[in-house]
Structures are given as C-alpha cells and as structure tokens.
Design a protein around this motif. Structure first.
Motif, short mmCIF file in Angstrom:
data_model
loop_
_atom_site.label_atom_id
_atom_site.label_comp_id
_atom_site.label_asym_id
_atom_site.label_seq_id
_atom_site.Cartn_x
_atom_site.Cartn_y
_atom_site.Cartn_z
N GLU A 161 38.22 46.59 38.40
CA GLU A 161 37.78 46.78 39.76
C GLU A 161 38.04 45.32 40.50
OE1 GLU A 161 37.93 48.19 43.45
OE2 GLU A 161 38.27 49.13 41.74
N ALA A 162 37.26 44.18 39.37
CA ALA A 162 37.11 42.96 40.19
C ALA A 162 38.54 42.58 40.40
CB ALA A 162 36.37 42.11 39.57
N ILE A 163 39.44 42.76 39.32
CA ILE A 163 41.05 42.11 39.36
C ILE A 163 41.59 42.67 40.67
CG2 ILE A 163 43.21 42.47 38.05
CD1 ILE A 163 41.44 42.01 35.42
N ARG A 164 41.43 43.99 40.81
CA ARG A 164 42.21 44.82 41.93
C ARG A 164 41.64 44.15 43.29
NH1 ARG A 164 40.42 50.88 39.88
NH2 ARG A 164 42.34 50.86 38.69
N ARG A 165 40.34 44.20 43.38
CA ARG A 165 39.85 43.39 44.69
C ARG A 165 40.43 42.11 45.02
NH1 ARG A 165 34.82 46.12 43.63
NH2 ARG A 165 34.14 44.20 42.15
N PHE A 222 36.68 35.14 39.84
CA PHE A 222 35.44 34.41 38.95
C PHE A 222 34.38 34.39 39.93
CE2 PHE A 222 39.17 32.60 36.79
CZ PHE A 222 39.34 33.21 35.92
N ALA A 223 34.44 34.71 41.12
CA ALA A 223 33.11 35.17 41.73
C ALA A 223 32.46 36.56 41.39
CB ALA A 223 33.44 35.07 43.18
N GLN A 224 33.39 37.33 40.82
CA GLN A 224 33.07 38.63 40.53
C GLN A 224 32.60 38.78 38.89
OE1 GLN A 224 35.21 41.87 42.56
NE2 GLN A 224 36.54 39.95 43.08
N ILE A 225 33.38 38.12 38.20
CA ILE A 225 33.33 38.29 36.77
C ILE A 225 33.07 36.89 36.02
CG2 ILE A 225 34.48 40.36 36.76
CD1 ILE A 225 36.88 38.84 35.52
N GLU A 226 32.53 36.77 34.87
CA GLU A 226 32.46 35.70 34.14
C GLU A 226 33.99 34.95 34.13
OE1 GLU A 226 31.60 34.52 29.47
OE2 GLU A 226 30.67 36.04 30.37
N GLU A 227 34.07 33.68 34.21
CA GLU A 227 35.37 32.94 34.13
C GLU A 227 35.76 33.15 32.66
OE1 GLU A 227 37.19 28.80 35.22
OE2 GLU A 227 35.18 29.33 36.26
N GLN A 228 37.01 33.36 32.58
CA GLN A 228 37.76 33.43 31.36
C GLN A 228 39.21 33.00 31.51
OE1 GLN A 228 38.00 37.73 29.93
NE2 GLN A 228 36.67 38.10 31.75
N ARG A 229 39.94 33.18 30.38
CA ARG A 229 41.43 32.65 30.55
C ARG A 229 42.28 33.77 31.10
NH1 ARG A 229 45.21 29.25 27.60
NH2 ARG A 229 47.35 29.62 28.70
N VAL A 230 43.09 33.48 32.32
CA VAL A 230 43.73 34.70 32.91
C VAL A 230 45.01 33.94 33.01
CG1 VAL A 230 44.05 36.04 34.94
CG2 VAL A 230 41.71 35.85 33.97
N ASP A 231 46.08 34.66 32.32
CA ASP A 231 47.58 34.14 32.46
C ASP A 231 48.23 35.35 33.84
OD1 ASP A 231 47.38 32.04 30.71
OD2 ASP A 231 48.12 33.37 29.25
N LEU A 232 48.80 34.64 34.86
CA LEU A 232 49.08 35.49 36.03
C LEU A 232 50.66 35.30 36.02
CD1 LEU A 232 47.50 36.24 39.14
CD2 LEU A 232 49.82 35.22 39.00
#
Length: 98
Positions: A9-13, A65-75
């Motif tokens: 849901e955080a990714i969608r938002r 990262f305001a919604q979930i813990e920061e981690q490695r994301v490749d976009l």
C-alpha cells in the motif's frame, strides 16, 4: 510475493503521489519468488511520456520512506509509447501489478 500488505500500500500511494494516478507499478525480481529470501525491491513503473523523471523519482522515494523503513529499491521507469527494453519485457512477463 514477499512484501507486507502495508509495504504494498505504501508503494501504491507513493507511486500515485509521485507519478500520477494512472501509474502502473509492478514488482518483479527476487521479491516475487516466495522460495527466495532477502533481496531488494525491484519495481517497474509505467508512466506518461511527459513526466520529469528525476523529480518524480525523488518524490517517490521521499513519500515511500516516510511510510516504511528505508531499504534498497530499484526502480525501472518506462514511458508509455517508447520501445520496450529487455528489462521492461522481463518485468511485464514476470512482474506482479501492485
């Protein structure tokens, strides 16, 4: 899929905020495979061709990262109407729409 419901849901938002309401986000790579462990979050993002890519990427990361813990994301960003690169074809073939 190895993401928690709140992460999905955080990714969608964050994607809607950064790239617009008609964005299509797919999870692909190791996080799609339930038998694997770890790994970064590989996202394929399909957007309008007129988007300011770098500003949108920054908005996305900030919102995410305001919604979930920061981690490695490749976009991987794909502009609608452009030719598909090999990575786009892989994401479309194997990815899961979030």
């Amino acid at each position: 899929m190895r993401l928690e419901p709140d992460e999905v849901e955080a990714i969608r938002r964050a994607a809607r905020q950064a790239f617009g309401g008609d964005v299509v986000v797919r999870l692909f790579g190791s996080r799609v495979d339930e038998t694997r462990r770890g790994g970064d979050i590989d996202l394929h993002v399909e957007v309008h061709d007129d988007i300011d890519e770098w500003a949108a990427r920054a908005r996305f990361e900030s919102a995410l990262f305001a919604q979930i813990e920061e981690q490695r994301v490749d976009l991987v960003l794909h502009r609608r109407g452009e030719a598909l690169a090999a990575i786009d074809r892989i994401a479309l073939r194997d990815g899961v729409v979030l």
